[in-house]
Enzyme design. Structure first.
Site, PDB file in Angstrom:
ATOM      1  N   GLY A   1      45.751 -89.222  54.506  1.00 13.33           N
ATOM      2  CA  GLY A   1      46.633 -90.072  55.328  1.00 13.33           C
ATOM      3  C   GLY A   1      47.803 -89.230  55.792  1.00 13.33           C
TER       4      GLY A   1
ATOM      5  NE  ARG B   1      50.235 -78.238  67.250  1.00 14.76           N
ATOM      6  CZ  ARG B   1      50.542 -77.254  66.401  1.00 14.76           C
ATOM      7  NH1 ARG B   1      50.843 -77.536  65.136  1.00 14.76           N
ATOM      8  NH2 ARG B   1      50.560 -76.003  66.798  1.00 14.76           N
TER       9      ARG B   1
ATOM     10  CE1 TYR C   1      42.244 -88.969  63.853  1.00 14.42           C
ATOM     11  CE2 TYR C   1      44.380 -89.541  62.914  1.00 14.42           C
ATOM     12  CZ  TYR C   1      43.554 -88.645  63.578  1.00 14.42           C
ATOM     13  OH  TYR C   1      44.048 -87.421  63.975  1.00 14.42           O
TER      14      TYR C   1
HETATM   15  C1  HXC Z   1      48.754 -83.250  76.477  1.00 17.06           C
HETATM   16  C2  HXC Z   1      48.275 -81.049  75.931  1.00 17.06           C
HETATM   17  C3  HXC Z   1      49.207 -81.095  74.851  1.00 17.06           C
HETATM   18  C4  HXC Z   1      49.923 -82.336  74.630  1.00 17.06           C
HETATM   19  C5  HXC Z   1      48.318 -79.124  74.908  1.00 17.06           C
HETATM   20  N1  HXC Z   1      47.760 -79.808  75.926  1.00 17.06           N
HETATM   21  N2  HXC Z   1      49.192 -79.886  74.239  1.00 17.06           N
HETATM   22  N3  HXC Z   1      48.050 -82.118  76.725  1.00 17.06           N
HETATM   23  N4  HXC Z   1      49.651 -83.364  75.457  1.00 17.06           N
HETATM   24  N5  HXC Z   1      50.807 -82.465  73.637  1.00 17.06           N
HETATM   25  C6  HXC Z   1      46.787 -79.318  76.886  1.00 17.06           C
HETATM   26  C7  HXC Z   1      47.340 -78.172  77.717  1.00 17.06           C
HETATM   27  O1  HXC Z   1      48.130 -78.645  78.788  1.00 17.06           O
HETATM   28  C8  HXC Z   1      46.049 -77.499  78.198  1.00 17.06           C
HETATM   29  O2  HXC Z   1      45.441 -78.202  79.247  1.00 17.06           O
HETATM   30  C9  HXC Z   1      45.113 -77.679  77.000  1.00 17.06           C
HETATM   31  O3  HXC Z   1      45.652 -78.749  76.227  1.00 17.06           O
HETATM   32  C10 HXC Z   1      45.057 -76.441  76.137  1.00 17.06           C
HETATM   33  O4  HXC Z   1      46.377 -76.081  75.774  1.00 17.06           O
HETATM   34  P1  HXC Z   1      46.716 -74.712  75.036  1.00 17.06           P
HETATM   35  O5  HXC Z   1      48.146 -74.730  74.658  1.00 17.06           O
HETATM   36  O6  HXC Z   1      46.178 -73.573  75.871  1.00 17.06           O
HETATM   37  O7  HXC Z   1      45.754 -74.865  73.763  1.00 17.06           O
HETATM   38  P2  HXC Z   1      45.494 -73.904  72.551  1.00 17.06           P
HETATM   39  O8  HXC Z   1      46.365 -72.672  72.648  1.00 17.06           O
HETATM   40  O9  HXC Z   1      44.040 -73.783  72.434  1.00 17.06           O
HETATM   41  O10 HXC Z   1      46.092 -74.735  71.316  1.00 17.06           O
HETATM   42  C11 HXC Z   1      45.411 -75.816  70.748  1.00 17.06           C
HETATM   43  C12 HXC Z   1      46.358 -76.998  70.394  1.00 17.06           C
HETATM   44  C13 HXC Z   1      47.574 -76.514  69.572  1.00 17.06           C
HETATM   45  C14 HXC Z   1      45.506 -78.008  69.662  1.00 17.06           C
HETATM   46  C15 HXC Z   1      46.870 -77.598  71.721  1.00 17.06           C
HETATM   47  O11 HXC Z   1      48.408 -77.608  69.267  1.00 17.06           O
HETATM   48  C16 HXC Z   1      47.185 -75.820  68.299  1.00 17.06           C
HETATM   49  O12 HXC Z   1      46.927 -74.608  68.292  1.00 17.06           O
HETATM   50  N6  HXC Z   1      47.123 -76.528  67.162  1.00 17.06           N
HETATM   51  C17 HXC Z   1      46.734 -75.971  65.839  1.00 17.06           C
HETATM   52  C18 HXC Z   1      47.446 -76.594  64.693  1.00 17.06           C
HETATM   53  C19 HXC Z   1      47.510 -78.113  64.676  1.00 17.06           C
HETATM   54  O13 HXC Z   1      47.323 -78.769  65.716  1.00 17.06           O
HETATM   55  N7  HXC Z   1      47.805 -78.696  63.501  1.00 17.06           N
HETATM   56  C20 HXC Z   1      47.890 -80.131  63.336  1.00 17.06           C
HETATM   57  C21 HXC Z   1      46.749 -80.639  62.577  1.00 17.06           C
HETATM   58  S1  HXC Z   1      47.114 -82.269  62.060  1.00 17.06           S
HETATM   59  P3  HXC Z   1      45.624 -77.779  80.818  1.00 17.06           P
HETATM   60  O14 HXC Z   1      44.656 -78.647  81.547  1.00 17.06           O
HETATM   61  O15 HXC Z   1      47.061 -78.088  81.135  1.00 17.06           O
HETATM   62  O16 HXC Z   1      45.313 -76.315  80.911  1.00 17.06           O
HETATM   63  C22 HXC Z   1      45.729 -83.248  62.168  1.00 17.06           C
HETATM   64  C23 HXC Z   1      45.706 -84.646  61.630  1.00 17.06           C
HETATM   65  C24 HXC Z   1      46.989 -85.329  61.432  1.00 17.06           C
HETATM   66  O17 HXC Z   1      44.751 -82.826  62.635  1.00 17.06           O
HETATM   67  C25 HXC Z   1      46.805 -86.781  61.167  1.00 17.06           C
HETATM   68  C26 HXC Z   1      47.902 -87.607  60.745  1.00 17.06           C
HETATM   69  C27 HXC Z   1      49.278 -87.272  60.482  1.00 17.06           C
HETATM   70  P1  NAP Z   2      48.303 -77.088  59.947  1.00 17.32           P
HETATM   71  O1  NAP Z   2      49.191 -76.417  58.957  1.00 17.32           O
HETATM   72  O2  NAP Z   2      48.666 -77.044  61.390  1.00 17.32           O
HETATM   73  O3  NAP Z   2      46.827 -76.542  59.735  1.00 17.32           O
HETATM   74  C1  NAP Z   2      45.923 -76.231  60.750  1.00 17.32           C
HETATM   75  C2  NAP Z   2      45.388 -74.837  60.486  1.00 17.32           C
HETATM   76  O4  NAP Z   2      44.274 -74.590  61.348  1.00 17.32           O
HETATM   77  C3  NAP Z   2      46.417 -73.730  60.762  1.00 17.32           C
HETATM   78  O5  NAP Z   2      46.463 -72.859  59.655  1.00 17.32           O
HETATM   79  C4  NAP Z   2      45.870 -72.992  61.985  1.00 17.32           C
HETATM   80  O6  NAP Z   2      46.183 -71.600  61.900  1.00 17.32           O
HETATM   81  C5  NAP Z   2      44.366 -73.269  61.833  1.00 17.32           C
HETATM   82  N1  NAP Z   2      43.667 -73.208  63.111  1.00 17.32           N
HETATM   83  C6  NAP Z   2      43.940 -73.911  64.242  1.00 17.32           C
HETATM   84  N2  NAP Z   2      43.116 -73.567  65.223  1.00 17.32           N
HETATM   85  C7  NAP Z   2      42.277 -72.639  64.709  1.00 17.32           C
HETATM   86  C8  NAP Z   2      41.197 -71.887  65.243  1.00 17.32           C
HETATM   87  N3  NAP Z   2      40.815 -72.028  66.515  1.00 17.32           N
HETATM   88  N4  NAP Z   2      40.558 -71.003  64.434  1.00 17.32           N
HETATM   89  C9  NAP Z   2      40.946 -70.840  63.147  1.00 17.32           C
HETATM   90  N5  NAP Z   2      41.966 -71.522  62.589  1.00 17.32           N
HETATM   91  C10 NAP Z   2      42.623 -72.406  63.366  1.00 17.32           C
HETATM   92  O7  NAP Z   2      48.164 -78.644  59.602  1.00 17.32           O
HETATM   93  P2  NAP Z   2      47.764 -79.403  58.244  1.00 17.32           P
HETATM   94  O8  NAP Z   2      48.518 -80.670  58.263  1.00 17.32           O
HETATM   95  O9  NAP Z   2      47.871 -78.525  57.072  1.00 17.32           O
HETATM   96  O10 NAP Z   2      46.231 -79.750  58.515  1.00 17.32           O
HETATM   97  C11 NAP Z   2      45.199 -79.273  57.681  1.00 17.32           C
HETATM   98  C12 NAP Z   2      44.010 -80.203  57.773  1.00 17.32           C
HETATM   99  O11 NAP Z   2      44.354 -81.485  57.289  1.00 17.32           O
HETATM  100  C13 NAP Z   2      43.476 -80.404  59.186  1.00 17.32           C
HETATM  101  O12 NAP Z   2      42.079 -80.499  59.157  1.00 17.32           O
HETATM  102  C14 NAP Z   2      44.065 -81.743  59.576  1.00 17.32           C
HETATM  103  O13 NAP Z   2      43.313 -82.386  60.560  1.00 17.32           O
HETATM  104  C15 NAP Z   2      43.977 -82.464  58.240  1.00 17.32           C
HETATM  105  N6  NAP Z   2      44.850 -83.623  58.140  1.00 17.32           N
HETATM  106  C16 NAP Z   2      46.183 -83.454  57.958  1.00 17.32           C
HETATM  107  C17 NAP Z   2      46.982 -84.569  57.825  1.00 17.32           C
HETATM  108  C18 NAP Z   2      48.451 -84.462  57.586  1.00 17.32           C
HETATM  109  O14 NAP Z   2      49.102 -85.497  57.455  1.00 17.32           O
HETATM  110  N7  NAP Z   2      49.025 -83.272  57.490  1.00 17.32           N
HETATM  111  C19 NAP Z   2      46.420 -85.852  57.892  1.00 17.32           C
HETATM  112  C20 NAP Z   2      45.045 -85.975  58.091  1.00 17.32           C
HETATM  113  C21 NAP Z   2      44.264 -84.855  58.198  1.00 17.32           C
HETATM  114  P3  NAP Z   2      46.330 -70.659  63.193  1.00 17.32           P
HETATM  115  O15 NAP Z   2      47.259 -71.337  64.115  1.00 17.32           O
HETATM  116  O16 NAP Z   2      46.817 -69.364  62.613  1.00 17.32           O
HETATM  117  O17 NAP Z   2      44.947 -70.523  63.749  1.00 17.32           O
END
Ligand code: HXC
Ligand code: NAP
Length: 280
Positions: free
Chosen positions: A187, A197, A145
């Protein structure tokens, strides 16, 4: 499929390399002869991954939202291996939410990791390559996307679109320095990070799966093999390209008549009859 020396002695740095797709790519690269460096925020996750992976793995924790931490991490990798040949920008953050419910901090939480973090890491490594007069490859992991946009993951869609623009822009600007840019748009790949998430219930997971023409999710190895090819010397003439690996998912969403997949064979008999009559 690949010669075991495909990536021999290449030093590859993967952000978010301790989990999910980052880790799967790292494991595959090691099998193909690479020397690996992984980074992310959680040191214990990196340490565990490094100890479980089969091959030479250097790790250092770093938050990609902080340029100073990136500089320190990149210096540590260069000190350990002497150089970096490939950068994989894979770290990301994401969650699903109605956009009107987002606070500015929630928007920043995603943009700062995905767009700023990728940009800062690209800058740090790119500047060093240019100064050292060495070539290199950067692979950015975006999403399908990134090109289309998507409801309910709008900060991620906006950030990944920015990363795609970065990929295409630097493909032109930095080619004269021997720096190649490529991207992968995955995808559905059910990793713990993404699924916890974005698809936390079986119903949501099933709904996503039904969007895929091939009716299955992706295997991590399939993505890792594509990444290995794109960063290898065999792909040396591919620059600025994004390769989608999604079982046809985004195309199913795009085609105007794609919902006709739901029409049964019996219904087609009636429909065909009606459309033939419409000819006159
Ligand atoms: C609404 C949310 C929320 C949610 C957090 N916030 N989660 N708001 N819905 N589900 C808000 C909080 O309330 C807060 O705002 C602000 O976001 C920051 O929250 P923190 O928890 O302090 O954030 P942080 O510790 O920086 O963590 C970042 C994160 C977290 C993105 C929220 O999920 C994370 O660390 N993710 C890393 C790994 C990850 O996301 N992996 C997935 C990648 S998959 P306020 O205003 O309340 O303070 C991908 C593609 C997938 O990218 C595609 C298809 C399948
Ligand atoms: P994931 O396991 O959650 O990977 C995200 C990684 O990013 C974690 O290892 C996390 O480690 C690291 N990260 C997050 N915030 C960071 C920060 N501030 N600094 C450094 N590292 C950080 O999810 P995934 O599915 O493997 O995703 C990998 C990639 O694929 C991402 O770019 C995602 O957007 C892409 N993608 C995934 C899918 C899918 O279906 N899984 C689809 C489309 C695209 P820490 O928490 O230790 O920092």
């Amino acid at each position: 499929m690949f010669d075991a020396s495909l990536l021999k002695d290449k030093v590859i740095l993967i952000t978010g390399g301790g989990t999910g797709l980052g880790r799967a790519m790292g494991e595959r690269f090691l099998e193909l002869g690479a020397r690996l460096a992984i980074t992310s925020r959680r040191e214990e996750v990196l340490a565990k991954a490094a100890s479980e992976m089969d091959g030479e793995v250097f790790y250092k924790s770093c938050d990609v939202r902080d340029p100073q931490q990136i500089a320190d991490m990149v210096s540590a990798v260069e000190q350990h291996y002497g150089r970096i040949d490939v950068l994989i920008n894979n770290a990301a953050g994401n969650f699903a939410s109605p956009t009107e419910n987002l606070s500015p901090r929630a928007v920043d939480a995603v943009l700062n990791i995905v767009l700023h973090g990728t940009f800062y890491t690209t800058l740090e490594v790119g500047k060093r390559w240019i100064e050292q007069g060495v070539s290199g490859t950067m692979l950015n992991i975006v999403t399908s996307y990134a090109s289309t946009g998507s409801a309910f993951v709008v900060p991620s869609a906006a950030a990944k679109a920015g990363v795609l623009a970065l990929t295409r822009s630097l493909a032109v600007e930095w080619a004269r320095h021997g720096i190649r840019q490529v991207a992968i748009a995955p995808g559905l790949f059910p990793t713990d990070g993404a699924w916890s998430r974005l698809a936390p219930t079986p119903e949501l997971s099933e709904k996503l799966l039904n969007r895929v023409p091939l009716r299955r999710v992706g295997e991590k190895d399939e993505l890792a093999n594509l990444a290995a090819y794109l960063i290898s010397d065999y792909a040396g003439y591919i620059n600025g390209e994004v390769v989608t690996i999604d079982g046809g998912e985004w195309l199913q969403g795009a085609g105007q008549f794609n919902d006709l997949l739901e029409v049964t064979n019996e219904q087609w008999i009636d429909l065909t009859d009606l459309s033939r009559k419409g000819k006159s």
